[in-house]
Design an enzyme around this catalytic site. Structure first.
Site, mmCIF file in Angstrom:
data_model
loop_
_atom_site.group_PDB
_atom_site.id
_atom_site.type_symbol
_atom_site.label_atom_id
_atom_site.label_comp_id
_atom_site.label_asym_id
_atom_site.label_seq_id
_atom_site.Cartn_x
_atom_site.Cartn_y
_atom_site.Cartn_z
ATOM 1 N N HIS A 171 0.829 -1.207 0.000
ATOM 2 C CA HIS A 171 0.000 0.000 0.000
ATOM 3 C C HIS A 171 0.864 1.258 0.000
ATOM 4 C CE1 HIS A 171 0.845 0.865 4.269
ATOM 5 N NE2 HIS A 171 0.735 -0.443 4.467
ATOM 6 N N CYS A 187 3.051 -4.745 6.957
ATOM 7 C CA CYS A 187 2.712 -4.484 5.561
ATOM 8 C C CYS A 187 3.906 -3.915 4.801
ATOM 9 C CB CYS A 187 1.539 -3.516 5.483
ATOM 10 S SG CYS A 187 -0.007 -4.199 6.103
#
Length: 218
Positions: A171, A187
């Site tokens: 992301h 992440c």
């Protein structure tokens, strides 16, 4: 008020952990504590529903800029390969090439490795912390609307195994100085302009290899 100043004021609203790991830019001094984003943005790229803030690349190591490189791995063209140790994401191309992007990765003990696929894709996604994130930091907000102060940034690729969301994402980020660092809660984060570029290049179903110590098998 300039566009960059507006972007800075909006970004100062961020106060999340999760895939985000709020910490200040490395060169930030006490005298600039009220404005940690000063100088990091040089404009914006048109996008909907929000424009994408563009980072001053001179503040980053050149190796973390998006570029085409030689690639000798055995993964098929179109695959994504994340090297946790080197802080790079590769989009494998034909003829021994790859597009390489600089990334930020998970703190020690939080990084995931393995093989997954892009189960779905999100444009300016909203954010909801996982149960693990809340157990670590109970005061986290339970929801954050999409926007430039959102930890997931402009785009998100959601990683799945066997049809199930494994809660790891590739992301964007509102902490551009964290690219090349080991700071997130697991992440893989990219500059917003880079994750927009990657998003346009890869379809749902793309295979993603995340490796540490040269291995992606657990």
């Amino acid at each position: 008020m300039t566009l960059c100043r507006l972007l800075v004021l909006a970004l100062l609203g961020a106060s999340l952990a999760a895939c985000q790991s709020i910490h200040n830019p490395p060169e930030m001094s006490v005298s600039k504590a009220e404005d940690p984003y000063d100088g990091w943005y040089i404009g914006s790229m048109p996008d909907k529903p929000h424009d994408v803030p563009l980072v001053d690349r001179t503040k980053m190591e050149e190796k973390f800029s998006r570029q085409t490189v030689e690639y000798k791995g055995g993964e098929k063209p179109g695959s994504i390969v994340v090297d946790i140790d080197d802080r790079f994401l590769y989009l494998v191309q034909p003829e021994g090439k790859a597009l390489r992007y600089g990334v930020g990765v998970g703190k020690q003990g939080f990084s995931w490795k393995g093989v997954a696929s892009v189960g779905r894709k999100g444009v300016w996604p909203s954010w909801i912390p996982t149960k693990t994130m809340i157990s670590i930091k109970p005061d986290l907000p339970r929801f954050r609307e999409a926007g430039i102060d959102n930890p997931l940034g402009a785009r998100a690729l959601y990683l799945y195994q066997n049809g199930q969301d494994i809660l790891f994402r590739i992301h964007g980020t509102n902490e551009p100085w964290s690219i090349g660092e080991q700071v997130s809660s697991g992440c893989v984060r990219m500059l917003n302009e880079d994750v927009v570029d990657l998003y346009e290049r890869v379809p749902t179903g793309t295979t993603v290899y995340v490796k540490r110590n040269g291995r992606y098998r657990v």
